[in-house]
Design an enzyme around this catalytic site. Structure first.
Site, PDB file in Angstrom:
ATOM      1  N   SER A 141       0.845  -1.191   0.000  1.00 16.60           N
ATOM      2  CA  SER A 141       0.000   0.000   0.000  1.00 16.60           C
ATOM      3  C   SER A 141       0.877   1.237   0.000  1.00 16.60           C
ATOM      4  O   SER A 141       2.022   1.184   0.463  1.00 16.60           O
ATOM      5  CB  SER A 141      -0.878   0.009   1.257  1.00 16.60           C
ATOM      6  OG  SER A 141      -1.466   1.279   1.460  1.00 16.60           O
ATOM      7  N   TYR A 154      -1.151  -0.473  10.072  1.00 16.72           N
ATOM      8  CA  TYR A 154      -1.229  -0.890   8.657  1.00 16.72           C
ATOM      9  C   TYR A 154       0.048  -0.493   7.918  1.00 16.72           C
ATOM     10  O   TYR A 154       0.595  -1.271   7.131  1.00 16.72           O
ATOM     11  CB  TYR A 154      -2.458  -0.229   8.030  1.00 16.72           C
ATOM     12  CG  TYR A 154      -2.840  -0.731   6.667  1.00 16.72           C
ATOM     13  CD1 TYR A 154      -3.325  -2.032   6.488  1.00 16.72           C
ATOM     14  CD2 TYR A 154      -2.759   0.093   5.545  1.00 16.72           C
ATOM     15  CE1 TYR A 154      -3.703  -2.486   5.231  1.00 16.72           C
ATOM     16  CE2 TYR A 154      -3.142  -0.355   4.290  1.00 16.72           C
ATOM     17  CZ  TYR A 154      -3.611  -1.648   4.136  1.00 16.72           C
ATOM     18  OH  TYR A 154      -3.991  -2.094   2.884  1.00 16.72           O
ATOM     19  N   LYS A 158       2.519  -3.230   6.179  1.00 15.78           N
ATOM     20  CA  LYS A 158       2.817  -3.184   4.743  1.00 15.78           C
ATOM     21  C   LYS A 158       4.294  -2.840   4.497  1.00 15.78           C
ATOM     22  O   LYS A 158       4.905  -3.343   3.552  1.00 15.78           O
ATOM     23  CB  LYS A 158       1.899  -2.185   4.035  1.00 15.78           C
ATOM     24  CG  LYS A 158       0.422  -2.585   4.058  1.00 15.78           C
ATOM     25  CD  LYS A 158       0.187  -3.963   3.468  1.00 15.78           C
ATOM     26  CE  LYS A 158      -1.286  -4.269   3.267  1.00 15.78           C
ATOM     27  NZ  LYS A 158      -1.491  -5.627   2.701  1.00 15.78           N
TER      28      LYS A 158
END
Length: 243
Positions: A141, A154, A158
């Site tokens: 991402s 997150y 990632k």
């Protein structure tokens, strides 16, 4: 039977990838899902309609024992099958400011992205090495590349996969196995439906959200033979954010 496994393949980008591989490749497609059986069956129906063969396979990528057990059963039932391509797409978000983040929200996101990558890829990697061929595509991402406030968990998960992609690529390159990461920006899916699109457009030079199909096109290229000299790369697909 040569197969491609897409984790989190029932909805959004995962579903778009399954459908794109159905058109572009000869692979038997394994559509993994965790909880949404109806969406998985719908994706299966669409993949079959496009002329590919496919099946759905249920497991929670973050659960090591479950992944081992389900994939071992599948392999035993399909001794001739070779998984040549893996798309590690399953992921969850539990957004919130770090100072208020719960231990569960940290672990849940890390275990799904980072644990899921390990559990699934590690299961198949020795077989790929023996076969001297493989394509691994890890969905990361923009958060994992530049960091996004409110998504420390997150972004960390990632970002870890970005580093793992680069390391693993070097370990397996001699055996004709490529490992790449795809880093989408804002893509129109269920996951982004709660976001304030009008506000976010100011950040995106091309002035629109991306479509899941556009991400699927890139993944399909990385799984094809056309990309055989590309490995250890993180390819951004974000409409020019931070360029």
């Amino acid at each position: 039977m040569k197969c491609a496994l897409v984790t989190g393949g029932s909805r959004g980008i995962g579903s778009a990838i399954c459908k794109k591989l159905a058109v572009d490749t000869k692979y038997h497609i394994l559509i993994n899902y965790h909880s949404n059986k109806i969406a998985a069956e719908q994706t299966l129906k669409e993949v079959l309609k496009l002329g590919a063969t496919a099946e759905i396979i249920q497991f929670d990528v973050s659960n090591f024992e479950e992944v081992q057990s389900v994939l071992t059963q599948w392999q035993d039932a399909n001794p001739e099958a070779i998984v040549e391509a893996i798309v590690n797409n399953a992921g969850i978000t539990k957004d919130g400011l770090f100072m208020w983040m719960s231990h569960e929200d940290w672990n849940g996101v890390m275990n799904t992205s980072v644990g899921g990558f390990f559990n699934v890829t590690q299961f198949f990697i020795q077989k790929m090495l023996r076969n001297k061929y493989g394509r691994i595509v890890n969905m990361v991402s923009v958060s994992g590349v530049k960091g996004t406030p409110g998504q420390t968990n997150y972004s960390a998960a990632k970002g870890a996969i970005v580093a793992a992609t680069k390391a693993l690529a070097q370990e397996v390159a001699k055996r004709n196995i490529t490992v790449n990461a795809v880093a989408p920006g804002f893509i129109r899916t269920d996951m982004t439906s709660q976001l304030d699109e009008k506000e976010l457009l100011k950040l995106i030079p091309v002035n629109r959200f991306g479509e899941a199909e556009e991400v699927a096109n890139l993944v399909s290229f990385l799984i094809s033979n056309k990309s055989s000299y590309i490995t250890g790369e993180v390819i951004n697909i974000n409409g020019g954010i931070y360029s």
